[in-house]
Design an enzyme around this catalytic site. Structure first.
Site, PDB file in Angstrom:
ATOM      1  N   ARG A  63      75.410   3.616 -23.090  1.00 25.56           N
ATOM      2  CA  ARG A  63      76.585   3.407 -22.245  1.00 25.56           C
ATOM      3  C   ARG A  63      76.336   2.275 -21.243  1.00 25.56           C
ATOM      4  NH1 ARG A  63      81.163   6.139 -20.950  1.00 25.56           N
ATOM      5  NH2 ARG A  63      81.986   5.982 -18.838  1.00 25.56           N
ATOM      6  N   HIS A  67      78.687  -1.008 -20.745  1.00 28.24           N
ATOM      7  CA  HIS A  67      79.312  -1.329 -19.468  1.00 28.24           C
ATOM      8  C   HIS A  67      78.813  -2.651 -18.898  1.00 28.24           C
ATOM      9  CE1 HIS A  67      81.440   2.558 -18.120  1.00 28.24           C
ATOM     10  NE2 HIS A  67      81.276   2.599 -19.431  1.00 28.24           N
ATOM     11  N   ASN A  95      81.693   3.152 -13.275  1.00 27.10           N
ATOM     12  CA  ASN A  95      80.233   3.235 -13.306  1.00 27.10           C
ATOM     13  C   ASN A  95      79.631   4.265 -12.362  1.00 27.10           C
ATOM     14  OD1 ASN A  95      80.285   1.088 -15.124  1.00 27.10           O
ATOM     15  ND2 ASN A  95      79.951  -0.456 -13.547  1.00 27.10           N
ATOM     16  N   HIS A 194      80.308   8.017 -28.988  1.00 30.55           N
ATOM     17  CA  HIS A 194      80.579   9.296 -28.330  1.00 30.55           C
ATOM     18  C   HIS A 194      80.105  10.487 -29.152  1.00 30.55           C
ATOM     19  CE1 HIS A 194      83.889   7.693 -25.388  1.00 30.55           C
ATOM     20  NE2 HIS A 194      82.664   7.322 -25.072  1.00 30.55           N
TER      21      HIS A 194
END
Length: 322
Positions: A63, A67, A95, A194
């Site tokens: 992740r 990001h 975040n 996911h």
């Protein structure tokens, strides 16, 4: 299914031909061959140690990479701490309560610096650790193009606007990924990340109480630890994004979508009578196709670079500029 999983685990993708010329030809599979030949083994070993201690960390590092890349390119800007004169991305809305693993990247960086001081960027370390995290949790591997440099700045406003949220519609997802040069197929494959990880109650609260396209039993299960009234102590409670195998990188995420068990509204949008329904079914039934598409999409996302006039360096400490 066992045979399919075994086949899935063996997928390895070389992306050098795919990304040839990406970012102006600056990235190379052999970038550190002479300058830091031990790099990949050091990163792999340190990542394996972190994931073994906490399997959830693999999803967190993946992740973190996503990001970072979606905000002005894969430049490690997300790693910069705020200072008295600088506001970074760590505390941006997407975040602040969902991105972690900074300490793992710092630990890996320290080990890399001990072997090859001042040579390897934090951005490349994140890219390698994300790849290794996926593979250590049962997913595919791929060749990572290297040669990224670290930004001297960050953008909290870009982090707040460039990252799709858990309530995004399919149209929004397609647009936001398209803005980064990623196709709807890339978007759906990358959403398969996911299949590992956990999420806070606040990110899926509206989904389990207000969405109609949700399995009733699944909604009831999640409601047990995510109260309807906010502020009652459950907002930060974690739930697995993949209800079946949250620490194993497989295709059950797509099976969940077909059963209306997507944890996020944005997840279920991939299988809700829209353009991605067929692809979800393909991935659900063909682990190797998903593995190949995921690896290719990760390579494309990893080739996102800051603009040519962005000042960069090789940070000695990932948390701050030199």
């Amino acid at each position: 299914m066992a045979a399919a999983v075994r086949c899935f685990l063996m997928v390895a993708v070389g992306l050098a031909p795919l990304l040839a010329g990406a970012a102006g030809g600056k990235l190379s599979t052999r970038f550190y061959d002479s300058k830091c030949p031990s790099l990949q083994s050091v990163v792999r070993s340190a990542t394996a140690q972190a994931v073994a201690a906490e399997p959830r960390m693999g999803a967190s590092i993946l992740r973190l990479f996503f990001h970072d890349c979606f905000v002005n390119g894969c430049d490690a800007s997300i790693l910069l701490d705020d200072t008295a004169s600088f506001t970074g991305e760590k505390n941006a809305g997407p975040n602040a309560n969902s991105v972690r693993g900074y300490d793992v990247i710092d630990a890996i960086k320290a080990q890399v610096e001990a072997s090859c001081s001042g040579v390897v960027s934090c951005a490349d370390i994140v890219a390698l650790a994300a790849r290794d995290s996926v593979n250590l949790l049962g997913g595919p591997t791929w060749t990572v193009q290297l040669g990224r440099r670290d930004a001297l700045n960050a953008s909290q406003s870009a982090a707040n606007s460039n990252l799709p949220g858990p309530g995004s519609s399919l149209a929004t997802l397609i647009t936001m990924f398209g803005n980064k040069g990623l196709s709807p197929r890339d978007m759906t494959a990358l959403s398969g990340a996911h299949t590992i990880g956990h999420a806070r109650c606040t990110t899926f609260h509206d989904r389990i109480y207000n969405d109609a396209n949700i399995n009733a039993s699944f909604a009831a299960l999640r409601q047990q630890t995510c109260p309807q009234s906010s502020g009652t102590g459950g907002d930060a409670t974690l739930a697995p994004i993949d209800v079946s195998t949250p620490t194993w990188f497989d295709t059950t995420y797509f099976e969940n979508l077909a059963n209306k068990q997507g944890l996020f509204h944005s997840d279920q949008e991939l299988y809700n009578g829209g353009s991605q329904d067929v692809l979800v079914r393909v991935y659900m039934r063909n682990p190797d196709i998903f593995a190949l598409d995921f690896a290719k999409a990760m390579g494309k996302m990893g080739s996102l670079m800051p603009s040519a006039d962005t000042p960069t360096e090789i940070r000695l400490d990932c948390k701050k500029i030199n």
